[in-house]
Design an enzyme around this catalytic site. Structure first.
Site, short mmCIF file in Angstrom:
data_model
loop_
_atom_site.label_atom_id
_atom_site.label_comp_id
_atom_site.label_asym_id
_atom_site.label_seq_id
_atom_site.Cartn_x
_atom_site.Cartn_y
_atom_site.Cartn_z
CB ILE A 105 28.82 -1.49 -25.18
CG1 ILE A 105 29.54 -0.14 -25.02
CG2 ILE A 105 28.71 -1.91 -26.63
CD1 ILE A 105 31.00 -0.16 -25.47
CB CYS A 106 26.32 2.20 -26.48
SG CYS A 106 25.66 3.72 -27.21
N GLY A 107 23.62 1.75 -26.25
CA GLY A 107 22.18 1.59 -26.35
C GLY A 107 21.68 0.21 -26.00
CB THR A 109 23.09 -0.55 -21.23
OG1 THR A 109 22.97 0.82 -21.64
CG2 THR A 109 24.54 -1.00 -21.41
CB ALA A 156 30.84 -0.58 -21.17
#
Length: 204
Positions: A105-107, A109, A156
């Site tokens: 999730i977030c960074g 990714t 996500a």
């Protein structure tokens, strides 16, 4: 569900990790019987964005895919500030190659994008141009969605911890069908009717 469900779920922890992004997932996995084990760069404590001091259960070098049900990678400022977390992306590759799922999730990714893990998989993140800045080759597989699952990989953006958890539960079979939908509607939409569905499911 009582007791332990299969192998533990491993939650990556590192300095500047985003506290809010994985709480729904880990809390309800634990309620379902999964052991949650934290994995740090080393065994030394790390400190989250919110100032929480976390003592990892094990060091990344000691983690093996065959000992895990899932690797969860939260966002953190360090994903974009340095290469310090690149070993976690390389571990994600080892997990996926071994057929063990990964949820980012977030960074995180962006870390997977730099590792080339999103080049051939459908995925999402905060926004498409955030990942494009990594120079990865997977822009054509980017999906505008709250969370995306492609095979054993979940992605996500930072504003979707509930959708992120939903995909984790679906992938591991923790909740399914109307119960999974009700859980999502309760925590994402504050849908009071969904609470009744969950209560009925627990009473069965």
């Amino acid at each position: 569900m009582n007791g332990s469900v299969g192998k533990p779920v491993h939650l990556a922890v590192y300095d500047t990790l985003a506290d809010w992004e994985t709480g729904h997932a880990t809390a309800y996995l634990a309620r379902a019987g999964y052991r949650i084990r934290t994995v740090g760069p080393r065994r030394e404590p790390v400190v989250s964005i919110g100032g929480l001091r976390i003592q990892p259960d094990l060091a990344l070098g000691d983690l093996r895919p065959e000992d895990s049900s899932l690797l969860i990678l939260p966002g953190a400022d360090l994903w974009d500030a340095s290469d310090d977390l690149a070993p976690f992306a390389r571990t994600a590759r080892a997990f996926l190659d071994a057929g063990v799922p990964v949820a980012a999730i977030c960074g995180a990714t962006a870390g997977l994008a730099r590792e080339g893990l999103l080049d051939d998989r459908a995925h999402t993140s905060a926004v498409s141009f955030y990942l494009a800045a990594t120079g990865y080759a997977g822009a054509g597989r980017y999906v505008e969605a709250d969370a995306v699952t492609d095979g054993g990989l979940i992605t996500a953006g930072p504003t979707e911890p509930v959708a992120f958890a939903r995909e984790v539960f679906r992938l591991l079979g923790v909740y399914e069908g109307e119960v999974l939908d009700a859980w999502y509607r309760l925590y994402h939409d504050s849908d009071a009717e969904a609470y009744a569905v969950l209560q009925q499911a627990r009473a069965r």
